[in-house]
Scaffold this motif. Structure first.
Motif, PDB file in Angstrom:
ATOM      1  N   HIS A  82     -67.908  44.267 -28.823  1.00 17.19           N
ATOM      2  CA  HIS A  82     -66.883  44.495 -29.842  1.00 17.19           C
ATOM      3  C   HIS A  82     -65.772  45.279 -29.143  1.00 17.19           C
ATOM      4  CE1 HIS A  82     -69.501  43.130 -33.108  1.00 17.19           C
ATOM      5  NE2 HIS A  82     -70.460  43.622 -32.331  1.00 17.19           N
ATOM      6  N   VAL A  83     -64.583  44.681 -29.069  1.00 18.07           N
ATOM      7  CA  VAL A  83     -63.514  45.178 -28.209  1.00 18.07           C
ATOM      8  C   VAL A  83     -62.320  45.648 -29.037  1.00 18.07           C
ATOM      9  CG1 VAL A  83     -61.961  44.558 -26.309  1.00 18.07           C
ATOM     10  CG2 VAL A  83     -64.231  43.513 -26.435  1.00 18.07           C
ATOM     11  N   ARG A  84     -61.729  46.766 -28.616  1.00 21.08           N
ATOM     12  CA  ARG A  84     -60.461  47.251 -29.169  1.00 21.08           C
ATOM     13  C   ARG A  84     -59.512  47.395 -27.981  1.00 21.08           C
ATOM     14  NH1 ARG A  84     -58.405  49.633 -33.657  1.00 21.08           N
ATOM     15  NH2 ARG A  84     -60.445  49.624 -34.659  1.00 21.08           N
ATOM     16  N   VAL A  85     -58.369  46.706 -28.057  1.00 20.90           N
ATOM     17  CA  VAL A  85     -57.388  46.697 -26.977  1.00 20.90           C
ATOM     18  C   VAL A  85     -56.096  47.347 -27.473  1.00 20.90           C
ATOM     19  CG1 VAL A  85     -56.085  45.236 -25.390  1.00 20.90           C
ATOM     20  CG2 VAL A  85     -58.364  44.553 -26.061  1.00 20.90           C
ATOM     21  N   HIS A  86     -55.525  48.218 -26.643  1.00 24.94           N
ATOM     22  CA  HIS A  86     -54.250  48.875 -26.941  1.00 24.94           C
ATOM     23  C   HIS A  86     -53.201  48.312 -25.987  1.00 24.94           C
ATOM     24  CE1 HIS A  86     -56.350  51.910 -29.362  1.00 24.94           C
ATOM     25  NE2 HIS A  86     -57.299  51.767 -28.456  1.00 24.94           N
ATOM     26  N   VAL A  87     -52.109  47.769 -26.544  1.00 29.06           N
ATOM     27  CA  VAL A  87     -51.066  47.158 -25.723  1.00 29.06           C
ATOM     28  C   VAL A  87     -49.692  47.661 -26.133  1.00 29.06           C
ATOM     29  CG1 VAL A  87     -52.375  45.036 -25.278  1.00 29.06           C
ATOM     30  CG2 VAL A  87     -50.831  45.140 -27.221  1.00 29.06           C
ATOM     31  N   GLU A  88     -48.760  47.521 -25.211  1.00 29.20           N
ATOM     32  CA  GLU A  88     -47.343  47.730 -25.474  1.00 29.20           C
ATOM     33  C   GLU A  88     -46.661  46.406 -25.184  1.00 29.20           C
ATOM     34  OE1 GLU A  88     -45.726  51.112 -23.433  1.00 29.20           O
ATOM     35  OE2 GLU A  88     -47.402  52.392 -24.012  1.00 29.20           O
ATOM     36  N   LEU A  89     -45.727  46.006 -26.058  1.00 29.69           N
ATOM     37  CA  LEU A  89     -45.072  44.708 -25.932  1.00 29.69           C
ATOM     38  C   LEU A  89     -43.569  44.868 -25.841  1.00 29.69           C
ATOM     39  CD1 LEU A  89     -47.040  42.762 -28.700  1.00 29.69           C
ATOM     40  CD2 LEU A  89     -47.474  42.748 -26.236  1.00 29.69           C
ATOM     41  N   ASP A  90     -42.915  43.862 -25.242  1.00 25.97           N
ATOM     42  CA  ASP A  90     -41.460  43.842 -25.272  1.00 25.97           C
ATOM     43  C   ASP A  90     -41.016  43.316 -26.639  1.00 25.97           C
ATOM     44  OD1 ASP A  90     -42.480  41.337 -24.773  1.00 25.97           O
ATOM     45  OD2 ASP A  90     -40.978  40.765 -23.312  1.00 25.97           O
ATOM     46  N   TYR A  91     -39.799  43.688 -27.038  1.00 24.63           N
ATOM     47  CA  TYR A  91     -39.297  43.287 -28.352  1.00 24.63           C
ATOM     48  C   TYR A  91     -37.855  42.853 -28.195  1.00 24.63           C
ATOM     49  CZ  TYR A  91     -38.337  43.335 -33.299  1.00 24.63           C
ATOM     50  OH  TYR A  91     -37.987  42.961 -34.564  1.00 24.63           O
ATOM     51  N   PRO A  92     -37.407  41.804 -28.763  1.00 20.32           N
ATOM     52  CA  PRO A  92     -38.074  40.994 -29.774  1.00 20.32           C
ATOM     53  C   PRO A  92     -39.028  39.982 -29.150  1.00 20.32           C
ATOM     54  CG  PRO A  92     -35.825  40.219 -29.446  1.00 20.32           C
ATOM     55  CD  PRO A  92     -36.007  41.421 -28.568  1.00 20.32           C
ATOM     56  N   SER A 118     -61.357  49.714 -25.266  1.00 22.37           N
ATOM     57  CA  SER A 118     -62.632  50.394 -25.486  1.00 22.37           C
ATOM     58  C   SER A 118     -63.598  49.349 -26.027  1.00 22.37           C
ATOM     59  CB  SER A 118     -62.477  51.567 -26.454  1.00 22.37           C
ATOM     60  OG  SER A 118     -61.956  51.124 -27.681  1.00 22.37           O
ATOM     61  N   VAL A 119     -64.855  49.478 -25.652  1.00 25.08           N
ATOM     62  CA  VAL A 119     -65.840  48.447 -25.958  1.00 25.08           C
ATOM     63  C   VAL A 119     -67.141  49.091 -26.428  1.00 25.08           C
ATOM     64  CG1 VAL A 119     -67.236  46.585 -24.958  1.00 25.08           C
ATOM     65  CG2 VAL A 119     -64.872  46.855 -24.262  1.00 25.08           C
ATOM     66  N   ARG A 171     -68.258  50.516 -20.101  1.00 23.54           N
ATOM     67  CA  ARG A 171     -67.013  50.795 -19.385  1.00 23.54           C
ATOM     68  C   ARG A 171     -66.633  49.660 -18.450  1.00 23.54           C
ATOM     69  NH1 ARG A 171     -68.531  54.682 -14.452  1.00 23.54           N
ATOM     70  NH2 ARG A 171     -70.583  53.804 -14.139  1.00 23.54           N
ATOM     71  N   VAL A 172     -67.616  48.924 -17.931  1.00 18.43           N
ATOM     72  CA  VAL A 172     -67.325  47.771 -17.082  1.00 18.43           C
ATOM     73  C   VAL A 172     -66.724  46.652 -17.927  1.00 18.43           C
ATOM     74  CG1 VAL A 172     -68.342  45.997 -15.603  1.00 18.43           C
ATOM     75  CG2 VAL A 172     -69.098  48.372 -15.408  1.00 18.43           C
ATOM     76  N   VAL A 173     -67.293  46.424 -19.089  1.00 17.09           N
ATOM     77  CA  VAL A 173     -66.751  45.406 -19.993  1.00 17.09           C
ATOM     78  C   VAL A 173     -65.355  45.815 -20.443  1.00 17.09           C
ATOM     79  CG1 VAL A 173     -67.131  44.126 -22.132  1.00 17.09           C
ATOM     80  CG2 VAL A 173     -69.078  44.775 -20.713  1.00 17.09           C
ATOM     81  N   ALA A 174     -65.120  47.109 -20.655  1.00 14.95           N
ATOM     82  CA  ALA A 174     -63.792  47.596 -21.042  1.00 14.95           C
ATOM     83  C   ALA A 174     -62.772  47.323 -19.942  1.00 14.95           C
ATOM     84  CB  ALA A 174     -63.849  49.085 -21.365  1.00 14.95           C
ATOM     85  N   LYS A 175     -63.169  47.473 -18.690  1.00 16.70           N
ATOM     86  CA  LYS A 175     -62.252  47.181 -17.580  1.00 16.70           C
ATOM     87  C   LYS A 175     -61.919  45.691 -17.529  1.00 16.70           C
ATOM     88  CE  LYS A 175     -63.183  51.053 -14.627  1.00 16.70           C
ATOM     89  NZ  LYS A 175     -62.487  51.519 -13.461  1.00 16.70           N
ATOM     90  N   ILE A 176     -62.910  44.860 -17.773  1.00 12.70           N
ATOM     91  CA  ILE A 176     -62.664  43.411 -17.811  1.00 12.70           C
ATOM     92  C   ILE A 176     -61.692  43.092 -18.940  1.00 12.70           C
ATOM     93  CG2 ILE A 176     -63.718  41.164 -18.259  1.00 12.70           C
ATOM     94  CD1 ILE A 176     -66.288  42.291 -16.915  1.00 12.70           C
ATOM     95  N   GLY A 180     -66.453  36.689 -21.717  1.00 13.07           N
ATOM     96  CA  GLY A 180     -67.513  35.685 -21.764  1.00 13.07           C
ATOM     97  C   GLY A 180     -67.833  35.128 -20.392  1.00 13.07           C
ATOM     98  N   ALA A 181     -66.793  34.835 -19.606  1.00 14.35           N
ATOM     99  CA  ALA A 181     -67.003  34.243 -18.284  1.00 14.35           C
ATOM    100  C   ALA A 181     -67.543  35.253 -17.266  1.00 14.35           C
ATOM    101  CB  ALA A 181     -65.688  33.649 -17.772  1.00 14.35           C
ATOM    102  N   LEU A 182     -67.024  36.469 -17.268  1.00 16.05           N
ATOM    103  CA  LEU A 182     -67.390  37.430 -16.232  1.00 16.05           C
ATOM    104  C   LEU A 182     -68.606  38.278 -16.577  1.00 16.05           C
ATOM    105  CD1 LEU A 182     -63.822  38.604 -15.177  1.00 16.05           C
ATOM    106  CD2 LEU A 182     -65.323  36.986 -13.999  1.00 16.05           C
ATOM    107  N   ALA A 183     -68.806  38.573 -17.859  1.00 16.37           N
ATOM    108  CA  ALA A 183     -69.941  39.423 -18.246  1.00 16.37           C
ATOM    109  C   ALA A 183     -71.020  38.635 -18.968  1.00 16.37           C
ATOM    110  CB  ALA A 183     -69.465  40.571 -19.137  1.00 16.37           C
TER     111      ALA A 183
END
Length: 127
Positions: A67-77, A58-59, A31-36, A96-99
């Protein structure tokens, strides 16, 4: 009255250096790596419309590799592929740098696209 003793022979014996491999280990929780990773994705995405959700992650950490999965919302176009590449790169760098972990896999899942109002958007016209 009771006296506290340091134990027989403890004070007279010299301190010895313990080799690094025998000192123990530091484990960073998933969960710490997920926050990073979430924060790194936020940095990569930049400013979003007010109704956009914050990136989440989620990590799964296995043998010092995240192994990381990131969920994002983006502006379009926008160039969705390039924005996802930026998110992956930032997550790999920051984790890599922080953990101190290797990140062999970053899956970026775009949850939603937010239409940025441009000229003619109110009339429903597209370029």
């Amino acid at each position: 009255m009771t006296t506290v003793s340091a134990g027989a022979g403890e004070l007279g014996r010299p301190l010895t250096a313990v080799p690094p491999g025998e000192r123990g280990a530091t484990r960073i929780a998933d969960r710490v790596v997920a926050k990073i990773a979430s924060q790194a994705a936020r940095e990569a995405v930049g400013t979003l419309p007010p109704d956009a959700g914050r990136p989440s992650a989620s990590v799964v950490v296995h043998h010092e590799a995240a192994h990381v999965r990131v969920h994002v919302e983006l502006d379009y176009p926008c160039d969705v592929g390039d924005r996802c590449r930026q998110v992956r790169h930032q997550v790999v760098d920051r984790v890599g740098a922080l953990a101190g972990m290797e990140v062999p896999e970053v899956v970026v899942q775009v949850e939603r696209l937010h239409l940025v109002a441009g000229p003619g958007a109110a009339q429903g016209r597209t370029r």
